[in-house]
Design a protein around this motif. Structure first.
Motif, PDB file in Angstrom:
ATOM      1  N   LYS A 213     -25.813  22.619  82.683  1.00 40.46           N
ATOM      2  CA  LYS A 213     -24.955  21.506  83.071  1.00 40.46           C
ATOM      3  C   LYS A 213     -23.522  21.706  82.570  1.00 40.46           C
ATOM      4  O   LYS A 213     -22.678  20.831  82.701  1.00 40.46           O
ATOM      5  CB  LYS A 213     -25.528  20.194  82.517  1.00 40.46           C
ATOM      6  CG  LYS A 213     -26.902  19.847  83.089  1.00 40.46           C
ATOM      7  CD  LYS A 213     -27.468  18.589  82.456  1.00 40.46           C
ATOM      8  CE  LYS A 213     -28.868  18.293  83.002  1.00 40.46           C
ATOM      9  NZ  LYS A 213     -29.454  17.087  82.363  1.00 40.46           N
ATOM     10  N   SER A 214     -23.267  22.886  82.039  1.00 38.22           N
ATOM     11  CA  SER A 214     -21.973  23.173  81.433  1.00 38.22           C
ATOM     12  C   SER A 214     -20.857  23.313  82.460  1.00 38.22           C
ATOM     13  O   SER A 214     -21.053  23.871  83.542  1.00 38.22           O
ATOM     14  CB  SER A 214     -22.061  24.471  80.619  1.00 38.22           C
ATOM     15  OG  SER A 214     -20.777  24.894  80.209  1.00 38.22           O
ATOM     16  N   LYS A 215     -19.672  22.824  82.115  1.00 34.99           N
ATOM     17  CA  LYS A 215     -18.467  23.045  82.926  1.00 34.99           C
ATOM     18  C   LYS A 215     -17.946  24.458  82.725  1.00 34.99           C
ATOM     19  O   LYS A 215     -17.174  24.963  83.536  1.00 34.99           O
ATOM     20  CB  LYS A 215     -17.380  22.043  82.513  1.00 34.99           C
ATOM     21  CG  LYS A 215     -17.614  20.626  83.002  1.00 34.99           C
ATOM     22  CD  LYS A 215     -16.558  19.682  82.471  1.00 34.99           C
ATOM     23  CE  LYS A 215     -15.169  20.039  83.000  1.00 34.99           C
ATOM     24  NZ  LYS A 215     -14.148  19.064  82.522  1.00 34.99           N
ATOM     25  N   TYR A 216     -18.380  25.117  81.650  1.00 33.25           N
ATOM     26  CA  TYR A 216     -17.922  26.472  81.307  1.00 33.25           C
ATOM     27  C   TYR A 216     -19.157  27.347  81.091  1.00 33.25           C
ATOM     28  O   TYR A 216     -19.411  27.833  79.988  1.00 33.25           O
ATOM     29  CB  TYR A 216     -17.064  26.441  80.041  1.00 33.25           C
ATOM     30  CG  TYR A 216     -15.946  25.431  80.082  1.00 33.25           C
ATOM     31  CD1 TYR A 216     -14.738  25.724  80.705  1.00 33.25           C
ATOM     32  CD2 TYR A 216     -16.107  24.161  79.509  1.00 33.25           C
ATOM     33  CE1 TYR A 216     -13.713  24.790  80.750  1.00 33.25           C
ATOM     34  CE2 TYR A 216     -15.082  23.229  79.546  1.00 33.25           C
ATOM     35  CZ  TYR A 216     -13.887  23.550  80.165  1.00 33.25           C
ATOM     36  OH  TYR A 216     -12.865  22.618  80.211  1.00 33.25           O
ATOM     37  N   ASP A 293     -22.107  20.671  73.551  1.00 35.79           N
ATOM     38  CA  ASP A 293     -21.245  19.844  74.408  1.00 35.79           C
ATOM     39  C   ASP A 293     -20.889  20.653  75.649  1.00 35.79           C
ATOM     40  O   ASP A 293     -20.207  21.677  75.559  1.00 35.79           O
ATOM     41  CB  ASP A 293     -19.975  19.444  73.656  1.00 35.79           C
ATOM     42  CG  ASP A 293     -19.218  18.318  74.365  1.00 35.79           C
ATOM     43  OD1 ASP A 293     -19.202  18.314  75.613  1.00 35.79           O
ATOM     44  OD2 ASP A 293     -18.640  17.464  73.671  1.00 35.79           O
ATOM     45  N   ALA A 294     -21.364  20.190  76.788  1.00 35.74           N
ATOM     46  CA  ALA A 294     -21.149  20.917  78.045  1.00 35.74           C
ATOM     47  C   ALA A 294     -19.733  20.790  78.572  1.00 35.74           C
ATOM     48  O   ALA A 294     -19.346  21.515  79.489  1.00 35.74           O
ATOM     49  CB  ALA A 294     -22.130  20.416  79.106  1.00 35.74           C
ATOM     50  N   ASN A 295     -18.934  19.890  78.009  1.00 33.22           N
ATOM     51  CA  ASN A 295     -17.605  19.599  78.556  1.00 33.22           C
ATOM     52  C   ASN A 295     -16.453  20.164  77.737  1.00 33.22           C
ATOM     53  O   ASN A 295     -15.301  20.042  78.136  1.00 33.22           O
ATOM     54  CB  ASN A 295     -17.428  18.078  78.677  1.00 33.22           C
ATOM     55  CG  ASN A 295     -18.474  17.467  79.600  1.00 33.22           C
ATOM     56  OD1 ASN A 295     -18.699  17.958  80.699  1.00 33.22           O
ATOM     57  ND2 ASN A 295     -19.123  16.413  79.137  1.00 33.22           N
ATOM     58  N   ILE A 296     -16.758  20.757  76.578  1.00 37.93           N
ATOM     59  CA  ILE A 296     -15.703  21.300  75.723  1.00 37.93           C
ATOM     60  C   ILE A 296     -15.886  22.803  75.599  1.00 37.93           C
ATOM     61  O   ILE A 296     -16.959  23.277  75.208  1.00 37.93           O
ATOM     62  CB  ILE A 296     -15.712  20.639  74.325  1.00 37.93           C
ATOM     63  CG1 ILE A 296     -15.488  19.127  74.471  1.00 37.93           C
ATOM     64  CG2 ILE A 296     -14.639  21.251  73.429  1.00 37.93           C
ATOM     65  CD1 ILE A 296     -15.550  18.370  73.156  1.00 37.93           C
ATOM     66  N   TRP A 297     -14.857  23.559  75.911  1.00 38.88           N
ATOM     67  CA  TRP A 297     -14.933  25.022  75.978  1.00 38.88           C
ATOM     68  C   TRP A 297     -15.328  25.630  74.630  1.00 38.88           C
ATOM     69  O   TRP A 297     -16.199  26.491  74.555  1.00 38.88           O
ATOM     70  CB  TRP A 297     -13.580  25.582  76.438  1.00 38.88           C
ATOM     71  CG  TRP A 297     -13.551  27.074  76.511  1.00 38.88           C
ATOM     72  CD1 TRP A 297     -14.020  27.872  77.504  1.00 38.88           C
ATOM     73  CD2 TRP A 297     -13.029  27.965  75.516  1.00 38.88           C
ATOM     74  NE1 TRP A 297     -13.822  29.199  77.220  1.00 38.88           N
ATOM     75  CE2 TRP A 297     -13.215  29.281  75.995  1.00 38.88           C
ATOM     76  CE3 TRP A 297     -12.419  27.785  74.271  1.00 38.88           C
ATOM     77  CZ2 TRP A 297     -12.808  30.401  75.269  1.00 38.88           C
ATOM     78  CZ3 TRP A 297     -12.014  28.899  73.553  1.00 38.88           C
ATOM     79  CH2 TRP A 297     -12.217  30.182  74.050  1.00 38.88           C
TER      80      TRP A 297
END
Length: 408
Positions: A213-216, A293-297
């Motif tokens: 679900k990660s953005k990165y 945290d899937a939203n923080i690189w």
């Protein structure tokens, strides 16, 4: 008058009857035509792709009457009745060339296994997919330079390049792979993320699917794998955007480097395969699981080692970790000059000719430099450019530099 009326009636009746019979005759003929037309159409579609022999009109032959059952007579289409089928033009299609490829050995099954605490590891995750597919190795000149520089300066250490996405390599024709193959201590291996994580503290968490679900995704897969590798084997972990400038064998068994006075970095690390190093690697995996945290690189890479080091050193001060090594009980924290002498805000200094002298001076005591691929990867660098990076590449990865061509 009476005769003329009767004649008129008879004539009218005859006219009506003639109209009725004429209509019946016409409708019966229409039915016959429609059946024949459908038969011809059907037969035409069946025979349009037959041989020329079937498209010719047969000669009439007289058959003697016999008691044998009559053979079914083939029906033929008369050319005058059926429209000729236009021939489709033949287009020349290029056959797809098969690229000769060799499957990569699985790191878990290969005969030459990493020696505990005595190997250098790189991870390549840009081709990673949840469902594995056949993928060829893709390395940039700068990635190949990082690998070569590690092998060049550490001939007694095995350098493992673990591909989380690629499964095959081209058997010939790839100039960068050819350059790397000249080193006997380089090992190109494939890894399956789920099998690789089996038996580690994060195995169950990985199966839950949070990672995807990660953005990165690619950086976070890399973050996960570096800590799994250090847990399984110990040894050195290096990012693919470094250049190794010196031999690393005499460095402490457990260390990382500070990026700034606020956080540690995880691009250059070493942990022992047993004892303190194994304990720290285990704590890193548990911390990643607890604080993912899937939203923080940077939360799952630098954030992990920073949080674990703070517990190990019993302080939140990066400065105290660096200046008072006893606080960390065997875990060495290098100051930023060791691996990150050029701050990420100054990453262009590696590629600008007017910054060559000051950059070379600042990295003169660094065993490894980090060139911040997150920002520098789109910088189009020519091999003939006179800058700090090309100067370093010529000296520390000469075979890759020669194979790179015009751009690096």
């Amino acid at each position: 008058m009476k005769v003329s009326r009767s004649l008129t009636a008879v004539g009218s009746l005859a006219l009506i009857l003639s109209i009725v019979f004429t209509y019946k005759w016409m409708t019966s003929n229409q039915k016959i035509v429609s059946v024949k037309t459908s038969d011809i159409t059907k037969e035409h579609t069946q025979l349009k792709n037959t041989t020329k022999k079937e498209n010719t009109v047969p000669k009439k032959t007289t058959q003697k009457k016999t008691n044998k059952p009559k053979k079914p007579v083939k029906k033929y289409i008369i050319k005058r009745r059926a429209k000729p089928v236009p021939r489709q033009p033949k287009f020349k299609t290029k056959k797809l060339k098969r690229i000769p490829a060799i499957p990569l050995l699985d790191v878990l099954k290969a005969k030459n296994q990493p020696r505990p605490g005595q190997s250098v590891f790189f991870h390549e995750t840009t081709n990673f997919r949840k469902d594995e597919k056949i993928q060829l190795i893709k390395l940039t000149p700068r990635e190949a330079c990082a690998i070569e520089s590690a092998a060049l300066h550490n001939p007694r250490l095995a350098v493992f390049v673990l591909f989380a996405g690629a499964t095959h390599r081209i058997s010939k024709g790839d100039s960068l792979i050819k350059a790397l193959s000249q080193y006997n201590n380089i090992r190109l291996r494939h890894l399956n993320v789920w099998k690789y994580a089996a038996g580690t503290p994060i195995e169950k968490w990985l199966k839950g699917g949070k990672l995807f679900k990660s953005k990165y995704l690619f950086p976070h897969v890399s973050d996960l794998l570096r800590y799994i590798t250090l847990y399984k084997y110990g040894g050195f972990y290096l990012d693919l955007d470094v250049v190794v400038l010196k031999n690393l064998e005499k460095m402490p068994p457990n260390f990382t480097g500070a990026e700034s006075n606020r956080s540690l970095a995880c691009g250059v690390m070493k942990m022992s395969s047993t004892g303190l190093g194994h304990k720290l690697a285990s704590q890193c995996l548990r911390d990643l699981q607890a604080n993912y945290d899937a939203n923080i690189w940077g939360s799952n890479g630098p954030g992990v080692i920073t949080r674990v080091a703070k517990k190990q050193c019993s302080t939140d001060s990066i400065y105290k970790m660096i200046t008072n090594p006893k606080r960390c009980k065997g875990f060495k924290v290098y100051d930023p000059k060791a691996f990150y002498a050029i701050h990420w805000l100054e990453w262009r200094h590696f590629f600008q000719p007017n910054k060559i002298n000051i950059t070379m001076k600042r990295i003169s005591k660094s065993p490894v430099i980090h060139v911040w691929n997150k920002f520098s990867r789109l910088w189009k660098l020519k091999t003939k450019d006179n800058c700090a990076y090309t100067k370093l590449a010529k000296l520390h990865c000469p075979k890759t530099f020669a194979a790179a061509g015009k751009f690096f």
